[in-house]
Design a protein around this motif. Structure first.
Motif, short mmCIF file in Angstrom:
data_model
loop_
_atom_site.label_atom_id
_atom_site.label_comp_id
_atom_site.label_asym_id
_atom_site.label_seq_id
_atom_site.Cartn_x
_atom_site.Cartn_y
_atom_site.Cartn_z
N ALA A 1 32.67 35.83 57.07
CA ALA A 1 32.10 34.69 57.09
C ALA A 1 33.00 33.57 56.44
CB ALA A 1 30.78 34.67 56.37
N GLN A 2 33.90 33.95 55.59
CA GLN A 2 34.66 33.04 54.88
C GLN A 2 36.15 32.86 55.37
OE1 GLN A 2 34.49 35.55 51.28
NE2 GLN A 2 33.00 34.07 50.01
N ARG A 3 36.17 31.90 56.40
CA ARG A 3 37.32 31.59 57.28
C ARG A 3 38.58 31.14 56.36
NH1 ARG A 3 37.73 34.80 61.01
NH2 ARG A 3 39.69 33.89 60.96
N ASP A 4 38.21 30.01 55.26
CA ASP A 4 39.41 29.61 54.47
C ASP A 4 39.94 30.67 53.84
OD1 ASP A 4 38.92 26.99 55.76
OD2 ASP A 4 37.64 26.34 53.98
N CYS A 5 39.29 31.25 53.36
CA CYS A 5 39.62 32.65 52.46
C CYS A 5 40.67 33.38 53.21
CB CYS A 5 38.47 33.23 51.95
SG CYS A 5 38.89 34.71 50.71
N LEU A 6 40.03 33.82 54.51
CA LEU A 6 40.81 34.78 55.40
C LEU A 6 42.02 34.04 55.96
CD1 LEU A 6 37.89 36.12 57.57
CD2 LEU A 6 39.32 37.43 56.33
N ASP A 7 42.12 32.81 56.09
CA ASP A 7 43.55 32.04 56.45
C ASP A 7 44.31 31.65 55.31
OD1 ASP A 7 42.43 32.37 59.04
OD2 ASP A 7 41.51 30.22 58.94
N ALA A 8 43.93 31.76 54.11
CA ALA A 8 44.74 31.21 53.00
C ALA A 8 46.14 32.10 52.76
CB ALA A 8 43.92 31.32 51.69
N PRO A 9 46.99 31.69 52.17
CA PRO A 9 48.46 32.46 51.76
C PRO A 9 47.98 33.65 51.07
CG PRO A 9 48.57 30.12 51.22
CD PRO A 9 47.16 30.31 51.61
N HIS A 10 48.82 34.87 51.20
CA HIS A 10 48.58 35.67 50.72
C HIS A 10 49.99 36.33 50.14
CE1 HIS A 10 49.90 38.72 53.81
NE2 HIS A 10 49.00 38.04 54.45
N GLY A 11 50.03 37.25 49.22
CA GLY A 11 51.10 37.58 48.63
C GLY A 11 52.16 38.86 49.06
N GLY A 12 51.84 39.23 50.35
CA GLY A 12 52.28 40.45 51.04
C GLY A 12 51.35 41.50 50.88
N GLU A 13 51.72 42.69 51.54
CA GLU A 13 50.50 43.77 51.47
C GLU A 13 51.30 45.00 51.22
OE1 GLU A 13 47.48 45.24 51.34
OE2 GLU A 13 47.13 43.42 52.71
N PRO A 14 51.07 45.81 50.24
CA PRO A 14 49.98 45.18 49.10
C PRO A 14 50.72 43.96 48.17
CG PRO A 14 51.03 47.21 48.39
CD PRO A 14 51.77 46.98 49.68
N GLU A 15 49.92 43.09 47.58
CA GLU A 15 50.27 42.33 46.65
C GLU A 15 51.13 42.78 45.47
OE1 GLU A 15 47.81 38.72 48.28
OE2 GLU A 15 46.87 39.83 46.79
N ILE A 16 50.52 43.70 44.90
CA ILE A 16 51.07 44.69 43.76
C ILE A 16 51.66 45.78 44.37
CG2 ILE A 16 50.50 45.52 41.47
CD1 ILE A 16 48.08 43.89 41.28
N SER A 17 53.08 45.99 44.04
CA SER A 17 53.66 47.07 44.43
C SER A 17 53.27 48.40 43.63
CB SER A 17 55.18 47.01 44.33
OG SER A 17 55.54 47.13 42.82
N ASP A 18 53.40 49.58 44.49
CA ASP A 18 52.85 50.91 43.97
C ASP A 18 53.54 51.00 42.49
OD1 ASP A 18 51.43 50.99 46.24
OD2 ASP A 18 52.77 52.77 47.13
N GLU A 19 54.63 50.73 42.35
CA GLU A 19 55.37 50.84 41.03
C GLU A 19 54.82 49.91 39.88
OE1 GLU A 19 59.58 49.96 41.90
OE2 GLU A 19 60.12 51.79 40.38
N ILE A 20 54.63 48.78 40.36
CA ILE A 20 53.85 48.12 39.21
C ILE A 20 52.79 48.58 38.93
CG2 ILE A 20 53.34 45.48 38.65
CD1 ILE A 20 55.73 44.69 40.03
N PHE A 21 51.67 48.71 39.79
CA PHE A 21 50.56 49.19 39.74
C PHE A 21 50.33 50.56 38.91
CE2 PHE A 21 46.73 51.78 41.05
CZ PHE A 21 45.64 50.82 40.73
N ALA A 22 51.24 51.42 39.13
CA ALA A 22 51.41 52.59 38.46
C ALA A 22 51.75 52.52 37.00
CB ALA A 22 52.44 53.51 38.77
N HIS A 23 52.43 51.35 36.60
CA HIS A 23 52.95 50.90 35.11
C HIS A 23 51.31 50.43 34.42
CE1 HIS A 23 57.19 51.33 36.14
NE2 HIS A 23 57.21 51.25 34.79
N ILE A 24 50.75 49.69 35.44
CA ILE A 24 49.52 48.99 34.55
C ILE A 24 48.69 50.17 34.40
CG2 ILE A 24 47.40 47.45 35.09
CD1 ILE A 24 49.83 46.07 37.11
N VAL A 25 48.55 51.13 35.46
CA VAL A 25 47.48 52.03 34.97
C VAL A 25 47.98 52.95 33.77
CG1 VAL A 25 46.61 54.37 36.07
CG2 VAL A 25 46.64 52.22 37.18
#
Lengths: 467, 404
Positions: free
Chosen positions: A294-318
């Motif tokens: 139901a949130q069209r503007d949200c769906l159409d907005a720019p995003h930062g790639g997929e996934p936005e956080i790389s697995d490597e960076i995510f692993a460091h944060i965890v």
């Protein structure tokens, strides 16, 4: 020597507890266990200033410390709107509650409800209803999704905000001293996408502290399940139920350990869920943008790639969170603290706030393995009564069930976070109020506290501040 | 800042008596001139940073009044100079001094990563639709662009949202670095500041943002410098409290600033994080591609503190009794080790080639090796700082949580 004192106090309390012995097998932790200085075993830090929740465990290797530093950087830095030049860090939102982990888990500590006229940041309102997803997970609101996002990137409307009104509830201790509790009432305001679905329930939750999670993750599932007593077979009035939650990576049900309802099986799930729902950053565990159809503007907005956080960076944060140390105890020689420990046991608090757990021989983090720890939790769900209940079942957790939160580090919360708000929605202004809100299975413990003399209450609080 | 000074004034009477007492007791302490020289060097460095920021501000005025390739290039050159002096001052951070105490301006001056999308329109990229709104492009939401507005935006929503400081100015002068070709920096055209044609209003707003950012930069630097100047008779400030306060505390702060900059900030956040994330633009000065120069200024700033020797922008040199002197007197072996490791760190940092964003690319093993070598050298130097401090009975706490 301790025993006699315990029974002196327990005798008084037993009268209050309708004549039955206050000490069942579960409640009778030896008092010495409550006075152990190294709460996190080898992962204990001696820091007791405002960095007390942010220290790396002292038993990390040099390489692990470097990982800690990298994860720390990503935990603290803001994520930014895409497309940005620093593209490892872009993809914020479109809808969000905060720009960084640290905004809510400030100095790796606890969040609080908003002040009047402040948008909520470290308090998140989660949505749900009796409708469940395929694995029993809450489905959220059909329009607003998992939780209310009071902020958005440019071009997208923020979902709205809340106004909290507190109703004062007057009460008195058994000795006649009065107290006042604040019962929150929530109003949704500035809702930008129309009204909430009539079936939508909600659950306000402040950001829990992060330190020590590596140790809690390393406690074997069997050990926690052994503490459970779902049908109260031992008749002590305390049940303790495990939450069973879905592990997306392993595609199986596991014990839930993290979150106010124990609705996440491990640190990675907890972190990915918060990134998705609260910062709007996608990960491999939680792909896609946090927008409903139901949130069209949200769906159409720019995003930062997929996934936005790389697995490597995510692993460091965890891994960074796993490596955070637990602060050492203070003032253990104070007779008041010792007395408070006895009262804690006698009142039955230790039946759920279990003083001791032992971590497994192997762990995701070597430093967390084989540790005897003193978190003061059983990681189980307990019925806390209707006053604390929300209106959003969460896997197996009913609205009135909450996971016993760990108490380690409690006495340093004000130093680190500058506030003393407690409980899932931060309604308690201090430890006394938090105890007085305990209901359901914890009602007897609360009544024991209410019946204590002023001196005894002060001793109990002195004990809790030594944590 | 004014409230801080007023608070300090209120306690003045009590303070003067302490000051007199401590002067009497510490007259012969050879460590006090070391602290005094430090304060002189800190002040001189901030004064140079302010002078360079003023020159940048004048170049920005020129650019706005008369946009051209030449005025844009001149403003960029002034930014690079200003950035070097600020880089020296980073050795004065990490101990809760005037730059980064609870109300210090460090986040406004040097916040990173910049939320460029929140400031100005950016180019569309492959997977994106239209970029969202931004401050420059939204006159109805942000009618007046002022230093106060961007200072407030920097902490919008009660948290970090970086919209001001050196990197905001950098972005407004260079634009996004799209790495096309890979060795290039941002390529913002001077026409972004030409106030005519269909983009006249937006360009005028961009100019106001740039001017507001340089204005705020100068006032923020000034708010720090005032704490390091010799105050007028009867007044006090951070300088006075540092020089007349507990001597080991002051020395510990000096060491902490150097060691934390070397290990936590340079080796950790500015070099190891980019290496591990393997992202080309994971660098501090990502629009101008001047991160290598930032790192050089940082390591030079560390040497200024340890050897108590700083050659100012105008060519004069400030020097005096140093931490190096104290350490050498206490333990010549540690002093030798310190000299050797600082020199190795300096050489390794200077060996990193510019642009830094190419050095960290996965397809550049030689560049990655140079960065790794500098990380090792800086960590070794930080470890020696701990030992050097210990040789004069100063005990540094662990540095890891300084970034929390």
């Amino acid at each position: 020597m301790h025993e006699r004192n315990v029974f002196g106090v327990a005798a008084a309390i037993a009268l209050v507890l309708s004549g039955v012995s206050g000490c069942s097998s579960k409640a009778s932790a030896p008092v010495d266990e409550l006075l152990m200085p190294r709460s996190g075993g080898a992962m204990t830090t001696d820091t007791s200033d405002r960095h007390a929740f942010s220290r790396p465990a002292p038993n990390l290797s040099v390489t692990e410390r470097a990982t800690f530093a990298v994860g720390n950087q990503f935990f603290n830095s803001p994520w930014i709107v895409a497309p940005a030049t620093a593209d490892a860090r872009d993809g914020l939102g479109p809808l969000f509650n905060a720009r960084s982990c640290d905004a809510c888990h400030n100095n790796d500590g606890r969040g609080r409800p908003p002040e009047a006229d402040e948008r909520p940041i470290s308090l998140v309102v989660q949505f749900g209803s009796n409708a469940r997803g395929p694995h029993g997970e809450p489905l959220g609101d059909p329009i607003y999704g998992d939780n209310l996002n009071p902020f958005a990137i440019g071009g997208v409307a923020p979902e709205g905000s809340i106004r909290i009104r507190y109703r004062e509830i007057a009460g008195t201790f058994a000795d006649g001293e009065p107290y006042t509790l604040l019962a929150p009432e929530y109003e949704f305001i500035e809702l930008a996408y129309g009204p909430l679905d009539p079936n939508t329930g909600f659950s306000p939750r402040v950001a829990p502290a992060v330190y020590g999670v590596g140790l809690l993750e390393a406690v074997p599932e069997e050990q926690i399940l052994a503490l459970a007593d779902p049908d109260d077979a031992d008749g002590d009035g305390i049940s303790g139920r495990p939450n069973r939650v879905w592990n997306r990576a392993r595609e199986r049900f596991e014990l839930g350990r993290f979150g106010w309802k124990a609705n996440q099986p491990d640190i990675a799930h907890q972190t990915a869920a918060a990134f998705s729902a609260e910062i709007g950053m996608s990960t491999s565990l939680r792909p896609g943008q946090n927008c409903t159809q139901a949130q069209r503007d949200c769906l159409d907005a720019p995003h930062g790639g997929e996934p936005e956080i790389s697995d490597e960076i995510f692993a460091h944060i965890v891994q960074y969170q796993r490596m955070l140390a637990v602060p050492a105890r203070r003032n253990l020689d104070d007779p008041k603290v010792k007395r408070g420990a006895q009262l804690f046991v006698a009142a039955g608090c230790a039946a759920c706030h279990r003083p001791t757990l032992v971590t497994a021989a192997t762990s995701e983090l070597g430093a967390a393995a084989n540790q005897t720890i003193h978190p003061f939790t059983d990681l189980l769900l307990h019925d806390m009564g209707p006053e604390l209940a929300d209106s959003r079942p969460d896997f197996d957790a009913t609205p009135s069930e909450w996971r016993t939160p760990p108490l380690w580090g409690l006495g340093l919360q004000e130093t680190v976070n500058g506030h003393t708000r407690l409980l899932h929605d931060g309604r308690a202004r201090n430890v006394t109020e938090a105890i007085l809100w305990h209901g359901g299975e914890a009602e007897r413990a609360r009544e024991a506290f209410r019946s204590m003399s002023r001196q005894e209450r002060e001793a109990l609080l002195a004990f809790l501040s030594s944590l | 800042m004014s409230t801080r000074i007023e608070n300090v004034r209120r306690t003045l009477v009590a303070f003067v008596s302490v000051l007199l007492a401590s002067c009497a007791g510490q007259g012969d302490d050879p460590r006090i001139p070391v602290i005094e020289t430090y304060a002189d060097i800190v002040l001189a460095t901030y004064e140079d940073a302010i002078e360079a920021a003023r020159a940048l501000d004048r170049a920005v005025d020129e650019l706005i009044a008369n946009p051209s390739e030449a005025t844009l290039a001149a403003a960029r050159e002034q930014w690079k100079t200003a950035r070097i002096f600020y880089g020296y001052t980073e050795a004065f951070r990490f101990y809760g001094g005037p730059i980064d105490d609870d109300d210090g301006p460090e986040p406004r001056l040097n916040g990173w990563p910049l939320d460029e999308n929140h400031i100005d329109a950016v180019k569309l990229d492959a997977y994106n639709a239209a970029p969202g709104e931004n401050i420059i492009g939204n006159p109805s939401k942000y009618p007046e662009i002022t230093p106060e507005l961007i200072a407030a935006q920097n902490e919008a929503g009660g948290e970090k949202n970086i919209a001001s400081g050196y990197h905001a100015i950098e972005f407004l002068l260079w634009g996004q670095d799209l790495n096309d070709p890979p060795e290039s920096a941002g390529q913002r055209p001077y026409t972004d500041y030409v106030v005519s044609g269909p983009d006249a209003e937006i360009n005028a707003r961009r100019a106001r943002y740039l001017k507001a950012a340089t204005t705020l930069l100068i006032s923020d630097l000034e708010s720090v410098a005032v704490e390091w100047r010799k105050p007028q008779a009867g007044e006090t400030n951070y300088r006075v409290s540092l020089i007349t306060g507990d001597v080991p505390t002051a020395l510990k702060r000096m060491f902490t600033g150097m060691a934390a900059l070397a290990e936590v900030e340079m080796a950790g956040e500015r070099m190891n994080v980019p290496l591990l994330s393997s992202d080309q633009e994971e660098e501090q000065s990502c629009f101008s591609d001047t991160t290598a120069a930032d790192l050089r200024a940082n390591i030079d700033g560390i040497a200024h503190v340890y050897y108590a020797r700083y050659t100012r922008a105008n060519g004069t040199t400030i020097s005096g009794p140093s931490l190096a002197d104290l350490v050498r007197k206490a333990d010549p072996r540690i002093a030798d080790e310190m000299d050797e490791r600082l020199e190795r760190a300096r050489a390794a940092v200077y060996a990193i080639e510019s642009p830094f964003d190419l050095e960290i690319r996965a397809d550049n093993p030689a560049g990655q090796a140079r960065v790794r070598d500098a990380i090792e050298a800086l960590r070794a130097a930080a470890l020696s700082f701990t030992r050097a401090a210990r040789s004069i009975q100063i005990f540094l706490s662990d540095l890891e949580s300084l970034g929390d």
